[in-house]
Write a protein that holds these residues in place. Structure first.
Motif, short mmCIF file in Angstrom:
data_model
loop_
_atom_site.label_atom_id
_atom_site.label_comp_id
_atom_site.label_asym_id
_atom_site.label_seq_id
_atom_site.Cartn_x
_atom_site.Cartn_y
_atom_site.Cartn_z
N ASP A 173 27.98 48.39 46.00
CA ASP A 173 28.57 47.92 44.70
C ASP A 173 29.72 47.05 45.21
N LEU A 174 30.74 47.51 45.98
CA LEU A 174 31.86 47.00 46.23
C LEU A 174 31.53 45.75 47.28
N ASN A 175 30.79 45.67 47.99
CA ASN A 175 30.29 44.49 48.77
C ASN A 175 29.68 43.53 47.73
N ASP A 176 28.85 43.89 46.75
CA ASP A 176 28.30 42.98 45.82
C ASP A 176 29.25 42.41 44.86
N ARG A 177 30.32 43.11 44.70
CA ARG A 177 31.29 42.63 43.84
C ARG A 177 32.29 41.59 44.47
N LEU A 178 32.55 41.92 45.89
CA LEU A 178 33.18 40.87 46.35
C LEU A 178 32.18 39.46 46.67
N ALA A 179 31.09 39.82 46.98
CA ALA A 179 30.48 38.61 47.00
C ALA A 179 30.37 37.74 45.78
N GLN A 180 30.43 38.45 44.62
CA GLN A 180 30.26 37.68 43.42
C GLN A 180 31.61 36.96 43.40
N ILE A 181 32.63 37.59 43.79
CA ILE A 181 34.10 36.90 43.74
C ILE A 181 34.01 35.72 44.59
N SER A 182 33.50 35.85 45.71
CA SER A 182 33.35 34.75 46.63
C SER A 182 32.64 33.66 45.88
N LYS A 183 31.59 33.80 45.36
CA LYS A 183 30.59 32.92 44.78
C LYS A 183 31.24 32.28 43.85
N LYS A 214 46.69 47.16 44.00
CA LYS A 214 45.90 48.19 43.50
C LYS A 214 44.85 47.82 42.91
N ASP A 215 44.96 46.82 41.95
CA ASP A 215 44.02 46.59 40.80
C ASP A 215 42.97 45.41 41.35
N ARG A 216 43.26 44.63 41.98
CA ARG A 216 42.68 43.41 42.35
C ARG A 216 41.94 43.71 43.59
N LEU A 217 40.52 43.23 43.68
CA LEU A 217 40.09 43.48 44.68
C LEU A 217 40.02 42.07 45.51
N SER A 218 40.31 40.99 45.06
CA SER A 218 40.61 39.71 45.76
C SER A 218 41.94 40.01 46.45
N PHE A 219 42.98 40.63 45.82
CA PHE A 219 44.19 40.66 46.64
C PHE A 219 44.14 41.87 47.87
N MET A 220 43.22 42.75 47.43
CA MET A 220 42.91 43.91 48.60
C MET A 220 42.23 43.10 49.63
#
Length: 108
Positions: free
Chosen positions: A8-18, A88-94
């Motif tokens: 799920d996390l990888n999918d979310r990061l992939a969506q952010i990248s896209k 802590k909140d943003r996946l893109s920052f992490m």
């Protein structure tokens, strides 16, 4: 609430990248290792300017991580408290900082 899985996390990061994560592009463009020498020199000078006694307390964060935190703070015009919250909140920052969901975040 369902538990988040690794996929799920990888999918979310992939969506952010896209969509187009500018921080991902910045990480690809900048060779952060080029700053290591300058950061180490600055740290050495700081340690000689201050009399550091002992090695008690929490292990310090890497100099490269802290440089990237300062870059984010400057880009997004964030206070120290807001910077801690946003990491802590943003996946893109992490991802930009190479921190996992359970990684230790620098405090304000």
């Amino acid at each position: 609430m369902d538990q988040l899985s690794f996929f799920d996390l990888n999918d979310r990061l992939a969506q952010i990248s896209k969509i187009g994560d500018p921080l991902e592009v910045l990480n690809e463009i900048v060779d952060w290792s080029k700053f290591d020498g300058v950061l180490l020199e600055a740290k050495a000078k700081d340690l000689t300017d201050r009399r550091v006694k002992g090695h008690a307390g929490r292990k310090p964060f890497s100099l490269r991580l802290m440089l990237k935190v300062f870059v984010l703070q400057s880009l997004y015009n964030l206070s120290d408290d807001q910077m801690e919250y946003q990491i802590k909140d943003r996946l893109s920052f992490m991802r930009f900082l190479d921190l996992g969901l359970n990684g230790t975040v620098p405090d304000a």
